[in-house]
Structure formats: C-alpha cells, structure tokens
Write a protein that holds these residues in place. Sequence first.
Motif, PDB file in Angstrom:
ATOM      1  N   UNK A 112     -49.356 -17.106  -5.133  1.00 38.94           N
ATOM      2  CA  UNK A 112     -50.591 -16.458  -5.548  1.00 38.94           C
ATOM      3  C   UNK A 112     -50.711 -15.096  -4.874  1.00 38.94           C
ATOM      4  N   UNK A 113     -50.932 -14.101  -5.653  1.00 40.09           N
ATOM      5  CA  UNK A 113     -51.045 -12.734  -5.143  1.00 40.09           C
ATOM      6  C   UNK A 113     -52.433 -12.538  -4.531  1.00 40.09           C
ATOM      7  N   UNK A 114     -52.494 -12.155  -3.231  1.00 39.90           N
ATOM      8  CA  UNK A 114     -53.759 -11.947  -2.526  1.00 39.90           C
ATOM      9  C   UNK A 114     -54.231 -10.531  -2.752  1.00 39.90           C
ATOM     10  N   UNK A 115     -55.401 -10.365  -3.272  1.00 40.23           N
ATOM     11  CA  UNK A 115     -55.915  -9.006  -3.446  1.00 40.23           C
ATOM     12  C   UNK A 115     -56.267  -8.403  -2.092  1.00 40.23           C
ATOM     13  N   UNK A 116     -56.076  -7.151  -1.908  1.00 34.15           N
ATOM     14  CA  UNK A 116     -56.444  -6.456  -0.688  1.00 34.15           C
ATOM     15  C   UNK A 116     -57.236  -5.209  -1.039  1.00 34.15           C
ATOM     16  N   UNK A 117     -57.515  -4.453   0.030  1.00 31.28           N
ATOM     17  CA  UNK A 117     -58.315  -3.250  -0.183  1.00 31.28           C
ATOM     18  C   UNK A 117     -57.637  -2.273  -1.119  1.00 31.28           C
ATOM     19  N   UNK A 118     -56.305  -2.323  -1.153  1.00 26.98           N
ATOM     20  CA  UNK A 118     -55.583  -1.400  -2.034  1.00 26.98           C
ATOM     21  C   UNK A 118     -55.857  -1.709  -3.488  1.00 26.98           C
ATOM     22  N   UNK A 119     -56.120  -2.995  -3.777  1.00 26.77           N
ATOM     23  CA  UNK A 119     -56.325  -3.405  -5.167  1.00 26.77           C
ATOM     24  C   UNK A 119     -57.711  -3.050  -5.677  1.00 26.77           C
ATOM     25  N   UNK A 120     -58.766  -3.220  -4.837  1.00 33.78           N
ATOM     26  CA  UNK A 120     -60.122  -3.137  -5.367  1.00 33.78           C
ATOM     27  C   UNK A 120     -60.985  -2.066  -4.706  1.00 33.78           C
ATOM     28  N   UNK A 121     -60.949  -1.958  -3.355  1.00 36.25           N
ATOM     29  CA  UNK A 121     -61.927  -1.144  -2.655  1.00 36.25           C
ATOM     30  C   UNK A 121     -61.412   0.209  -2.172  1.00 36.25           C
ATOM     31  N   UNK A 122     -60.119   0.438  -2.227  1.00 41.70           N
ATOM     32  CA  UNK A 122     -59.590   1.687  -1.688  1.00 41.70           C
ATOM     33  C   UNK A 122     -60.209   2.873  -2.424  1.00 41.70           C
ATOM     34  N   UNK A 123     -60.812   3.752  -1.637  1.00 41.80           N
ATOM     35  CA  UNK A 123     -61.420   5.004  -2.131  1.00 41.80           C
ATOM     36  C   UNK A 123     -62.611   4.778  -3.052  1.00 41.80           C
ATOM     37  N   UNK A 124     -63.098   3.509  -3.132  1.00 41.55           N
ATOM     38  CA  UNK A 124     -64.297   3.254  -3.930  1.00 41.55           C
ATOM     39  C   UNK A 124     -65.539   3.646  -3.131  1.00 41.55           C
ATOM     40  N   UNK A 125     -66.556   4.116  -3.802  1.00 37.37           N
ATOM     41  CA  UNK A 125     -67.824   4.506  -3.161  1.00 37.37           C
ATOM     42  C   UNK A 125     -68.896   3.502  -3.554  1.00 37.37           C
ATOM     43  N   UNK A 126     -69.411   2.788  -2.570  1.00 38.61           N
ATOM     44  CA  UNK A 126     -70.398   1.731  -2.793  1.00 38.61           C
ATOM     45  C   UNK A 126     -71.774   2.223  -2.378  1.00 38.61           C
ATOM     46  N   UNK A 127     -72.766   1.798  -3.143  1.00 38.74           N
ATOM     47  CA  UNK A 127     -74.159   2.097  -2.820  1.00 38.74           C
ATOM     48  C   UNK A 127     -74.708   0.957  -1.976  1.00 38.74           C
TER      49      UNK A 127
END
Length: 676
Positions: A112-127
């Motif tokens: 099973x491929x583990x998602x990491x920050x590179x997959x979802x949150x890298x450089x994303x801007x959250x409110x």
Amino acid sequence: RMWTDCCLRSLSSALMYDAVHAVVAAVQELNRSQNVGVTQLSCKSSKIWEHGTSLMNYLRMVELEGLTGHIEFNSKGQRANYALRVMQSTKDGLRQIGQWHSDLGLSMERKLHSPNATDTLRNATLTVTTILENPYVMLRRNHQELDGNERYEGFCVDMLRELADILKFNYRIRLVGDGVYGVPGANGTWTGMVGELISRKADLAVAGLTITAEREKVIDFSKPFMTLGISILYRVHLARRPGYFSFLDPFSPGVWLFMLLAYLAVSCVLFLVARLTPYEWYNPHPCQRGRCNLVINQYSLGNSFWFPVGGFMQQGSAIAPRALSTRCVSGVWWAFTLIIISSYTANLAAFLTVQRMEVPIESVDDLADQTAIEYGTMHGGSTMTFFQNSRYQTYQRMWNYMHSKQPSVFVKSTEEGIARVLNSNYAYLLESTMNEYYRQRNCNLTQIGGLLDTKGYGIGMPLGSVYRDEFDLAILKLQEDNRLEILKRKWWEGGKCPKEEDHRAKGLGMENIGGIFVVLVCGLLVAIFMAVLEFAWMLRHSHGTELSMCEEMLQELRGIVTCQDSLQLRRRRCPGGLRARPLLPEDPGRARAAAMAAVSLSNGMVCGAGAPEPLSHRLAQEAALVARGCGHVRICPECRRFQGLRARVAGAAGASPVHSEGSFEWEKAIDVSEPE
C-alpha cells in the motif's frame, strides 16, 4: 465523501445495466425453447405466470461479461466466480494494487502506497481559523505594525509553525467572525469555528478546540495534542497573617483558660495539703535540736505557686516534696504537664510553618449544594455543552442553576470570567490548562477540587478531509520529540506565583515567633520593676540612713558595675532586706539586759521563749549574744554556710568584745567543718 458518493452512483448504474442484460439473455434462451406468451396477472389473484420457474432456471445458466466483470450465478441464484479490483487513489488517479476473487480471496499485487506531504500538502496554502485565547493565540504587542501571520503568537501559533515545517505547507491565519468556538443552533446550523469548517470557509481550526461527540459528527478532528478537563477557578481566601503571638495557636483560648485554672487549683491544693500534713514541717538544723525550737514549712504561699511553674516548664525547682500527699499532687501535675507539653510541641510546628487556606468550597459537590457563591462558564463553549448534555445529577442541577440564573452567569470570554472571579463572589468553570495558566500569573486565584471530566484539544478539519492522517502522524511526531511539552512549558510557566506543589519547609520569620521575644522583654522589664520596688521597700523600712533613695540606688548600681561586694551590700542581702544597726556605745546596759532574756532573732528563728520585740531590740540582742559567744546565731536561713557572727571593736584591736564601748561591725565567719 463526494468522490465516494460519485463512485456509488456509478456502481449502481453499472449493476443495473448488467442486471438488465442478464434478464434479456435468459428470456432469449427461454423463447428459443418454448413459445413465451404474455398473460395479464393481478396482484390480488393467486394465479402465477406459467413460465416463471423456467425463467429462473435460465437465469442461473446465464454467463456473460458486463460492466461489473464476469457475470455468473450458482444454483442458489447468487453471483459467483467474480473478482473485485483493489484500487488506490493517488495524485495520478486510481491504480490497482490488488484483487479480491469470490473463490480465491484477496491477493495484493504491491504494498500500500503511503501518502506523504509530497502527495497532498506540499506548497499548498491552507486557511486556518482560530480565536484569540491566552495563551493559545494572542496578538503581539506591536501587532498593528505587522502583517499576516506575524501578528499572532502563542502555543497554537508555534505548534502550527512546527506542523508546517514537517508537512511542508503554507497557511494563512484568520480570526473567526463571531468569536466563539461553535455550538449547534436551533435550525441545525453551527456557529463559530465549527460552522466555518462545515461551510468550508476554512481548511483547519487550530485553537483550544475541545473534541466532543457532537462536533465529531459534523467535522473531523486530529489526534488530541493536549489532554485536560473541566476545573473550578476561585479566588484565594487566605487565613489571617501570622501574628506575633502565633505560638499560642496550637491551643484554643478555652484550653489556655482551663490550663490557667488548673495551675491555680493545683497551687492552692498544694499549699493546703502541705500545711495539713505534719511531714512537711521540719527542723532546718537538726544538729541544733534542743537548742532551737524551730520547725518550718517550705511550701509557703509563694513557693506553692512557684513549684507548679517549674514543673510545667520542665525545669523543676529546689523544692522537693516530703510527704506522700504532696508527692501525689506533684506526680499528678507532672503527668498533666507531660501530656500538655507533648501535644503543644506536636502542633506547634504545623501551626508555625503551614499557612492554611480558608476556602468555603472544596469540591464541585460543595459548589452545587450552595447558592451564596455564583458560578458559570463561557457562553458557546464546550464546557457549557458538557453541563447541558450531562446526565449526572449534580451536573444537571448545576446546569439548571446556570441556565435560570438572572443576571446571567455566562461570560463572553475567559478574561471576563477571571475579572468576575476577582471582583465578586463568583466561581468560574473552565479547562484545567487555562486554569493553570491564569493561576501562574495571578496569585489571588486558586483551583478548587479536581477535574470534572477528561477530554482533549484537537485540530478541526472539514468532514472527510484528505489531510487528517497526515496531521495525525505529524502530531504524534511532535509528541514523541517532546516538542509539545516544550511549547507548553514555554507559554505556561514563567509566572510570578510559586508552584502549589512546593511544600518544602521554610524558615520561620519574626511574624511567626516574634511574640515569644515580646514575652521575654516584658518579663525582663517586670523583673527590673519588681527589683526597684523591693529596693524602695527595703529603704523605707530601714533605719539610720542619711541618703535618699536615688542616691542609694546609684550607689548600689555603681557597686554592681565595678564588681565591688562591699560590706554594706552584704548586709543588704540578708532576708527581708534589713540592715544591722550598730549598737550605740551610750547604751551598754540595755544590751546586757536584753542578752539575759529570751531571744527573738532578726531572721525569724526563736531560741527559748519570749514575746517578739522591735527590730532594734532584736539587733541589740543579737550583738550581745555574739559578744557572749552564742554560736547558733544565723543571719540568713538560706545561707547555711554562714555559721555565726563575730564582733570586732572598731579601732581597738585585741580588746574584749564584752566590755567594748565601740560600735560593732559585722562580718562572715565560715566554718567548713559543719555540714551544709
């Protein structure tokens, strides 16, 4: 969740499409074998379609490839010999990582491929939505000169910075519009930060947001980053400051009064018993038995009051009881003083070193059972929701009180609750972490009792957020590295109040035991005053002095300072403070006549019989007895080494003292051969 709903709708359409194709295939096979006609049937009639059983048999024999894969049924009419693909959602779309077969089971093709920050949150801007609450999120002192995230500081701000460093995302902090955490409304809508997460106006809610079951239904929470509970905050009620006479506190005033009465009673009983028993009357000079018919009793009124004092102070005295009755009184008094002194010593340390707090309430039950002290919590917070939804009888009673109390006991902010606690008779219910923070910075606040419940603070996210697992892993990493504990110490400690757990013994100050110094000084002053009175009394009853009282006192003090034990000072130290007046030379016949009569000495002893005479006559008789060589004369009964008097004619060495006409001078004669 939207992606799941879309997948479910697509799967339902595909299953419906394959089901229609399966029925069509079975009907076609049935039509080849026999002529299938259409018969009108009624639901109320018991008549069935004559080709129904045949159609069911042909359905079990259908085999085809549909949208959902291979379609085949077993003898029971259940789908058989089919497979499901296990897919994983990635940034590149869905990819197959395994297969599940109805007969063979699950077989995974890859890990099973583990998602990491590179997959979802890298450089994303959250409110990030938050609320101003010390010490979680606070405005900097110069926030008006700053922009963006730099305007804020606090525990949650530092934690958010740590999470951003781990997960490699950017964030933008924005304060919640209505200034509340979030509670459900009458129409099902939510207010505060929870409402902004539901409406997806914010991606994260980072604050002291409590994880509750009601909130968990509408939003997602990360793992708790802090564990806490509801506590009671109240102002400190200290006992009175220790006074100079704090050493009297181990006993109540009533006990001290009864001890004084016991002392007076024992002294009087001892005086009475000693006077009644014949064994306390004795001759102080048994060697002169027959020559001096004198018996004394050591328990005079003064000695009777002094003897219990020596026993009470654990010092004793030179007075020793002789009779069985006086020894019984002494033993009972000593046993009484043993218990009293032991009890006093045991309690003295606690009363001098521990400043006890006088708190009218000690637990939540005490708070709920009274109405003199008002209590409340923050409006729209999890604490209010806790009491509102609680089924515990005590908490229900507290909620009914808070809900119906007018004016309202709910506050809009923690700062308002703290101010109300300090300025009125009010107890504030809040989380234990906030309680600890404000107690460290205001020594007039204290926590009452323990925690009412146990819960945690978590990061809020919209329901079905893809970031939840990543934030859970990041929070666990911060906990394992003790970063959260370091941040908590940074923002909680540093107050001016000492820790309440520090009960180490501290040195006593003058405010604790200064009273005993006052007693000592007062005792010394009383002793000096009594000595002056005694000196004045002696001078008033002495004869033949030409000096005034002040001159006499100055002369006495001069001799004391210069360590000169003059003959005049020795004469003053005799019992009664009486001076010996010299026998005047012009009256020698009177001395001889007095010497032949019964003698009454100036020290109270009686030799022979006779009525008491004036002091001047006694002194003359003593002088005559000395001249005749009477060896049993005593000047001071207490000074037993003073064996007698010797007469010496002033200015006439070797002359006979009997026939001398000069004045007499007194001196000590010590005979070490006689026992003391």
